[in-house]
Design a protein around this motif. Structure first.
Motif, PDB file in Angstrom:
ATOM      1  N   UNK A 171       0.737  -1.132  -0.011  1.00  0.00           N
ATOM      2  CA  UNK A 171       0.106  -0.044  -0.186  1.00  0.00           C
ATOM      3  C   UNK A 171       0.929   1.158   0.003  1.00  0.00           C
ATOM      4  N   UNK A 172       1.802   1.330   1.069  1.00  0.00           N
ATOM      5  CA  UNK A 172       2.966   2.410   0.951  1.00  0.00           C
ATOM      6  C   UNK A 172       3.343   2.419  -0.388  1.00  0.00           C
ATOM      7  N   UNK A 173       4.032   1.418  -1.116  1.00  0.00           N
ATOM      8  CA  UNK A 173       4.774   1.434  -2.288  1.00  0.00           C
ATOM      9  C   UNK A 173       3.821   2.104  -3.218  1.00  0.00           C
ATOM     10  N   UNK A 174       2.514   1.404  -3.433  1.00  0.00           N
ATOM     11  CA  UNK A 174       1.697   1.871  -4.221  1.00  0.00           C
ATOM     12  C   UNK A 174       1.391   3.534  -4.280  1.00  0.00           C
ATOM     13  N   UNK A 175       1.314   4.105  -3.200  1.00  0.00           N
ATOM     14  CA  UNK A 175       0.947   5.410  -3.030  1.00  0.00           C
ATOM     15  C   UNK A 175       2.237   6.100  -3.574  1.00  0.00           C
ATOM     16  N   UNK A 176       3.672   5.807  -3.247  1.00  0.00           N
ATOM     17  CA  UNK A 176       4.682   6.346  -3.842  1.00  0.00           C
ATOM     18  C   UNK A 176       4.685   6.133  -5.552  1.00  0.00           C
ATOM     19  N   UNK A 177       4.459   5.100  -5.816  1.00  0.00           N
ATOM     20  CA  UNK A 177       4.439   4.832  -7.209  1.00  0.00           C
ATOM     21  C   UNK A 177       3.503   5.790  -7.852  1.00  0.00           C
ATOM     22  N   UNK A 178       2.207   5.771  -7.307  1.00  0.00           N
ATOM     23  CA  UNK A 178       1.081   6.977  -7.930  1.00  0.00           C
ATOM     24  C   UNK A 178       1.597   8.284  -7.773  1.00  0.00           C
ATOM     25  N   UNK A 179       2.327   8.677  -6.868  1.00  0.00           N
ATOM     26  CA  UNK A 179       2.710  10.098  -6.841  1.00  0.00           C
ATOM     27  C   UNK A 179       3.941  10.378  -7.791  1.00  0.00           C
ATOM     28  N   UNK A 180       4.849   9.407  -8.200  1.00  0.00           N
ATOM     29  CA  UNK A 180       5.960   9.535  -8.967  1.00  0.00           C
ATOM     30  C   UNK A 180       5.225   9.449 -10.296  1.00  0.00           C
ATOM     31  N   UNK A 181       4.385   8.560 -10.524  1.00  0.00           N
ATOM     32  CA  UNK A 181       3.894   8.360 -11.886  1.00  0.00           C
ATOM     33  C   UNK A 181       3.100   9.749 -12.480  1.00  0.00           C
ATOM     34  N   UNK A 182       2.360  10.141 -11.422  1.00  0.00           N
ATOM     35  CA  UNK A 182       1.499  11.447 -11.755  1.00  0.00           C
ATOM     36  C   UNK A 182       2.433  12.785 -12.211  1.00  0.00           C
ATOM     37  N   UNK A 183       3.468  12.795 -11.063  1.00  0.00           N
ATOM     38  CA  UNK A 183       4.358  13.731 -11.320  1.00  0.00           C
ATOM     39  C   UNK A 183       5.139  13.987 -12.528  1.00  0.00           C
ATOM     40  N   UNK A 184       5.455  12.642 -13.101  1.00  0.00           N
ATOM     41  CA  UNK A 184       6.199  12.729 -14.269  1.00  0.00           C
ATOM     42  C   UNK A 184       5.244  12.363 -15.460  1.00  0.00           C
ATOM     43  N   UNK A 185       4.126  12.097 -15.299  1.00  0.00           N
ATOM     44  CA  UNK A 185       3.365  11.948 -16.428  1.00  0.00           C
ATOM     45  C   UNK A 185       3.370  10.550 -17.223  1.00  0.00           C
ATOM     46  N   UNK A 195      12.160   4.038  -3.690  1.00  0.00           N
ATOM     47  CA  UNK A 195      12.924   4.014  -2.365  1.00  0.00           C
ATOM     48  C   UNK A 195      13.222   5.209  -1.497  1.00  0.00           C
ATOM     49  N   UNK A 196      13.674   6.322  -2.415  1.00  0.00           N
ATOM     50  CA  UNK A 196      14.056   7.731  -1.952  1.00  0.00           C
ATOM     51  C   UNK A 196      12.666   8.299  -1.127  1.00  0.00           C
ATOM     52  N   UNK A 197      11.718   8.262  -1.902  1.00  0.00           N
ATOM     53  CA  UNK A 197      10.403   8.815  -1.700  1.00  0.00           C
ATOM     54  C   UNK A 197      10.058   7.837  -0.085  1.00  0.00           C
ATOM     55  N   UNK A 198      10.008   7.020  -0.226  1.00  0.00           N
ATOM     56  CA  UNK A 198       9.661   6.049   0.985  1.00  0.00           C
ATOM     57  C   UNK A 198      10.546   6.230   2.347  1.00  0.00           C
ATOM     58  N   UNK A 199      11.709   6.693   2.053  1.00  0.00           N
ATOM     59  CA  UNK A 199      12.692   6.879   3.034  1.00  0.00           C
ATOM     60  C   UNK A 199      12.307   8.054   4.135  1.00  0.00           C
TER      61      UNK A 199
END
Length: 172
Positions: free
Chosen positions: A125-139, A167-171
């Motif tokens: 769940x935490x990883x999915x949130x980080x992936x979504x954040x990066x995915x949206x930010x980078x288009x 990894x960096x975002x989750x740290x």
């Protein structure tokens, strides 16, 4: 007839060119969920908790096994001198103990698997949130998981490895 064929060929070439430019403009990311999960500080704690739970189940299995072995030795020692009814009663007790031991072993394995799955699901769940954040930010159009050889080839010119970024975002 030749004109119709020529017009259709020109239209198809135009569509093919349009499709080609749109496909190459799609951006995507990829990462290894397992690598990200193992890099999380909480992962070591999860492994420690699972190891502790596993050792508790193993200790209980050992205790029950020792009890069974003791009863079985007593049964073997007295087997020749027991009357038939006592012999059958003791055999029934041993069989019941054996069945309970097997059931406990299966149940403990099931409980360990469930505990591990629940813990991993919270990490996902935490990883999915980080992936979504990066995915949206980078288009990105999508982000792929590279675990278990799901993607034997990835063209690095078309996609971007975001494992380090997640990894960096989750740290934080």
């Amino acid at each position: 007839m030749k004109r119709i064929v020529l017009v259709l060929m020109m239209a198809l070439m135009g569509l093919a060119g349009y499709a080609q430019t749109n496909v190459t403009s799609v951006k995507y990311g990829y990462l290894s969920y397992d690598s990200v999960m193992k890099a999380m500080p909480e992962y070591a704690q999860m492994q420690s908790e699972l190891a502790e739970l596993r050792s508790q189940y193993e200790a209980e299995q050992k205790r029950v096994e020792d009890d069974f072995n003791k009863k079985y030795e007593e049964f073997l020692d007295g087997q020749a001198s027991f009357p038939k009814t006592i012999l059958q009663k003791r055999q029934g007790e041993l069989q019941e103990m054996l069945d309970k031991n097997i059931a406990f072993k299966k149940e403990s394995q099931k409980m360990l698997c469930e505990a591990e799955a629940n813990l991993q699901e919270s990490f996902r769940g935490f990883i999915n949130m980080a992936v979504e954040t990066i995915g949206k930010a980078r288009g990105y159009a999508f982000i792929l998981n590279t675990d278990k050889d799901a993607l034997p080839f990835i063209n690095p010119e078309m996609g971007e490895d975001i494992t380090k970024d997640v990894k960096a975002l989750l740290q934080k």
